[in-house]
Design a protein around this motif. Sequence first.
Motif, PDB file in Angstrom:
ATOM      1  N   LYS A  18       0.994  -1.624  -0.427  1.00  0.00           N
ATOM      2  CA  LYS A  18      -0.074  -0.303  -0.043  1.00  0.00           C
ATOM      3  C   LYS A  18       0.867   1.281   0.116  1.00  0.00           C
ATOM      4  O   LYS A  18       0.676   2.736   0.788  1.00  0.00           O
ATOM      5  N   THR A  19       2.308   0.855  -1.000  1.00  0.00           N
ATOM      6  CA  THR A  19       2.919   2.095  -0.416  1.00  0.00           C
ATOM      7  C   THR A  19       2.656   3.306  -1.040  1.00  0.00           C
ATOM      8  O   THR A  19       1.742   3.209  -2.193  1.00  0.00           O
ATOM      9  N   VAL A  20       2.043   4.371  -0.615  1.00  0.00           N
ATOM     10  CA  VAL A  20       2.078   6.088  -1.359  1.00  0.00           C
ATOM     11  C   VAL A  20       3.732   6.643  -1.941  1.00  0.00           C
ATOM     12  O   VAL A  20       4.917   6.945  -1.496  1.00  0.00           O
ATOM     13  N   LEU A  21       3.472   7.042  -3.033  1.00  0.00           N
ATOM     14  CA  LEU A  21       5.052   6.385  -4.372  1.00  0.00           C
ATOM     15  C   LEU A  21       4.129   8.179  -4.402  1.00  0.00           C
ATOM     16  O   LEU A  21       3.428   8.304  -4.866  1.00  0.00           O
ATOM     17  N   GLY A  22       5.469   8.769  -4.797  1.00  0.00           N
ATOM     18  CA  GLY A  22       5.542  10.190  -5.305  1.00  0.00           C
ATOM     19  C   GLY A  22       5.805  10.218  -6.947  1.00  0.00           C
ATOM     20  O   GLY A  22       7.125   9.624  -7.191  1.00  0.00           O
ATOM     21  N   LEU A  23       5.111  10.743  -7.616  1.00  0.00           N
ATOM     22  CA  LEU A  23       6.076  10.451  -9.007  1.00  0.00           C
ATOM     23  C   LEU A  23       6.709  11.659  -9.645  1.00  0.00           C
ATOM     24  O   LEU A  23       5.845  12.710  -8.994  1.00  0.00           O
ATOM     25  N   ALA A  24       7.341  12.000 -10.794  1.00  0.00           N
ATOM     26  CA  ALA A  24       8.102  12.653 -11.184  1.00  0.00           C
ATOM     27  C   ALA A  24       7.902  12.932 -13.057  1.00  0.00           C
ATOM     28  O   ALA A  24       7.224  11.137 -13.103  1.00  0.00           O
ATOM     29  N   ASP A 115       5.943   7.663   0.746  1.00  0.00           N
ATOM     30  CA  ASP A 115       6.693   6.858   1.525  1.00  0.00           C
ATOM     31  C   ASP A 115       7.781   7.265   0.789  1.00  0.00           C
ATOM     32  O   ASP A 115       8.801   6.970   1.391  1.00  0.00           O
ATOM     33  N   LEU A 116       7.795   7.487  -0.267  1.00  0.00           N
ATOM     34  CA  LEU A 116       9.113   6.964  -1.609  1.00  0.00           C
ATOM     35  C   LEU A 116       8.675   8.254  -2.294  1.00  0.00           C
ATOM     36  O   LEU A 116       7.759   8.292  -3.686  1.00  0.00           O
ATOM     37  N   GLN A 117       9.643   9.308  -2.277  1.00  0.00           N
ATOM     38  CA  GLN A 117       9.189  10.186  -3.066  1.00  0.00           C
ATOM     39  C   GLN A 117      10.289   9.949  -4.489  1.00  0.00           C
ATOM     40  O   GLN A 117      11.366   9.790  -4.830  1.00  0.00           O
ATOM     41  N   ILE A 118       9.533  10.354  -5.906  1.00  0.00           N
ATOM     42  CA  ILE A 118      11.497  10.063  -6.783  1.00  0.00           C
ATOM     43  C   ILE A 118      11.294  11.121  -7.561  1.00  0.00           C
ATOM     44  O   ILE A 118      10.142  12.257  -7.603  1.00  0.00           O
ATOM     45  N   LEU A 119      12.596  11.916  -7.458  1.00  0.00           N
ATOM     46  CA  LEU A 119      12.667  12.828  -8.168  1.00  0.00           C
ATOM     47  C   LEU A 119      13.643  12.846  -8.860  1.00  0.00           C
ATOM     48  O   LEU A 119      14.662  12.515  -9.557  1.00  0.00           O
ATOM     49  N   ARG A 179       8.965  10.268   3.309  1.00  0.00           N
ATOM     50  CA  ARG A 179       9.528   9.571   4.128  1.00  0.00           C
ATOM     51  C   ARG A 179      11.017   9.436   3.531  1.00  0.00           C
ATOM     52  O   ARG A 179      12.414   8.693   4.359  1.00  0.00           O
ATOM     53  N   LYS A 180      10.977   8.980   2.425  1.00  0.00           N
ATOM     54  CA  LYS A 180      12.304   8.338   1.468  1.00  0.00           C
ATOM     55  C   LYS A 180      12.512   9.741   0.252  1.00  0.00           C
ATOM     56  O   LYS A 180      11.542   9.010  -0.589  1.00  0.00           O
ATOM     57  N   ILE A 181      13.529   9.739   0.114  1.00  0.00           N
ATOM     58  CA  ILE A 181      13.163  10.252  -1.357  1.00  0.00           C
ATOM     59  C   ILE A 181      14.617   9.360  -2.144  1.00  0.00           C
ATOM     60  O   ILE A 181      15.709   9.571  -1.851  1.00  0.00           O
ATOM     61  N   LYS A 216      16.770  10.787   4.108  1.00  0.00           N
ATOM     62  CA  LYS A 216      16.601   9.482   3.967  1.00  0.00           C
ATOM     63  C   LYS A 216      16.761   9.925   2.578  1.00  0.00           C
ATOM     64  O   LYS A 216      15.466   9.249   2.151  1.00  0.00           O
ATOM     65  N   THR A 217      17.662   9.779   2.045  1.00  0.00           N
ATOM     66  CA  THR A 217      17.166  10.615   0.114  1.00  0.00           C
ATOM     67  C   THR A 217      18.896  10.025  -0.215  1.00  0.00           C
ATOM     68  O   THR A 217      19.617  10.123   0.178  1.00  0.00           O
ATOM     69  N   ILE A 218      18.455   9.012  -1.337  1.00  0.00           N
ATOM     70  CA  ILE A 218      19.538   8.435  -1.927  1.00  0.00           C
ATOM     71  C   ILE A 218      19.913   9.167  -3.292  1.00  0.00           C
ATOM     72  O   ILE A 218      18.269   9.221  -3.968  1.00  0.00           O
ATOM     73  N   VAL A 219      20.362   9.244  -3.867  1.00  0.00           N
ATOM     74  CA  VAL A 219      20.828  10.689  -5.249  1.00  0.00           C
ATOM     75  C   VAL A 219      21.484   9.022  -5.839  1.00  0.00           C
ATOM     76  O   VAL A 219      22.762   7.956  -5.623  1.00  0.00           O
ATOM     77  N   ILE A 220      20.772   8.759  -7.680  1.00  0.00           N
ATOM     78  CA  ILE A 220      21.830   8.079  -8.386  1.00  0.00           C
ATOM     79  C   ILE A 220      22.039   8.966  -9.411  1.00  0.00           C
ATOM     80  O   ILE A 220      21.271   9.155  -9.992  1.00  0.00           O
ATOM     81  N   VAL A 221      23.129   8.613 -10.180  1.00  0.00           N
ATOM     82  CA  VAL A 221      23.325   9.330 -11.024  1.00  0.00           C
ATOM     83  C   VAL A 221      24.302   8.901 -11.822  1.00  0.00           C
ATOM     84  O   VAL A 221      24.717   8.189 -11.489  1.00  0.00           O
TER      85      VAL A 221
END
Length: 246
Positions: A18-24, A115-119, A179-181, A216-221
């Motif tokens: 039931k994750t709440v996803l933030g989408l970009a 819960d998890l935001q994509i940016l 909560r997480k990015i 709690k941010t993870i950056v992937i480049v």
Amino acid sequence: MSHESAIIVADQIRTNPKTVLGLATGSTPLGLYNELIKLHNSEGLDFSNVISFNLDEYVGLPKNHPQSYNTFMFKTLFSKINIKQKNVHIPNGSSFNLKECDKYESLIKIYGGIDLQILGIGSDGHIAFNEPSSSLGSRTRLKTLTEKTVNDNARFFDNISNVPKYAVTMGVGTIMEARKILLLASGDSKAKPITKAIEGPISSMCSASAIQMHPKTIVIVDEAAAKNLKEKDYYKWVYRNKTNIN
Ligand code: PGA
């Protein structure tokens, strides 16, 4: 970048269906969305209980306009997975009003927060459409796009004069409550803003730099976007030595 981020998003959904996803939107998350579609088809990654909230929408385009973010999301992701339409939330840009912005904020809270935001990150350092000088405490509201953003987005329109100049966007404060990015960036054009965001001072002049305050941010480049990072070798070292300790 897309593969690594898809693993994180899929883990999140498997752990909490039931994750709440933030989408970009934009070019950056396209690879991630394709990976998620693949996981849905090959492994049955289940979106039936996932709730989504998109970051932003152009103001002035009808919902079904080919370049609206509503159309983008349905075309690139929602129509290819089993997310329920009633669980999808995208700010309404066709008839902007401030009360709706407050309603959007309340709805995120009703669902228990993101819960998890994509940016992604703009070439001017924005996250969502929080253009330079956006308050780091800002909430969902109307934003005038910079000329740079209008020019960046012109590639999707026949004529630059058709690119909307306003958007309704989650604020930096809204995003920081996730909560997480997961911040993604690829290509040369992102080298400057990503360096400012990760290693520069925290400043409203680069709204992405607010992530430095996020627990709690993870950056992937990719290599191109990482090329100016002063501590690049250290980040690679951390990655090679990563533990499972959360
Ligand atoms: P892009 O846009 O993914 O198309 O580069 C990112 C952004 O403007 O946030």
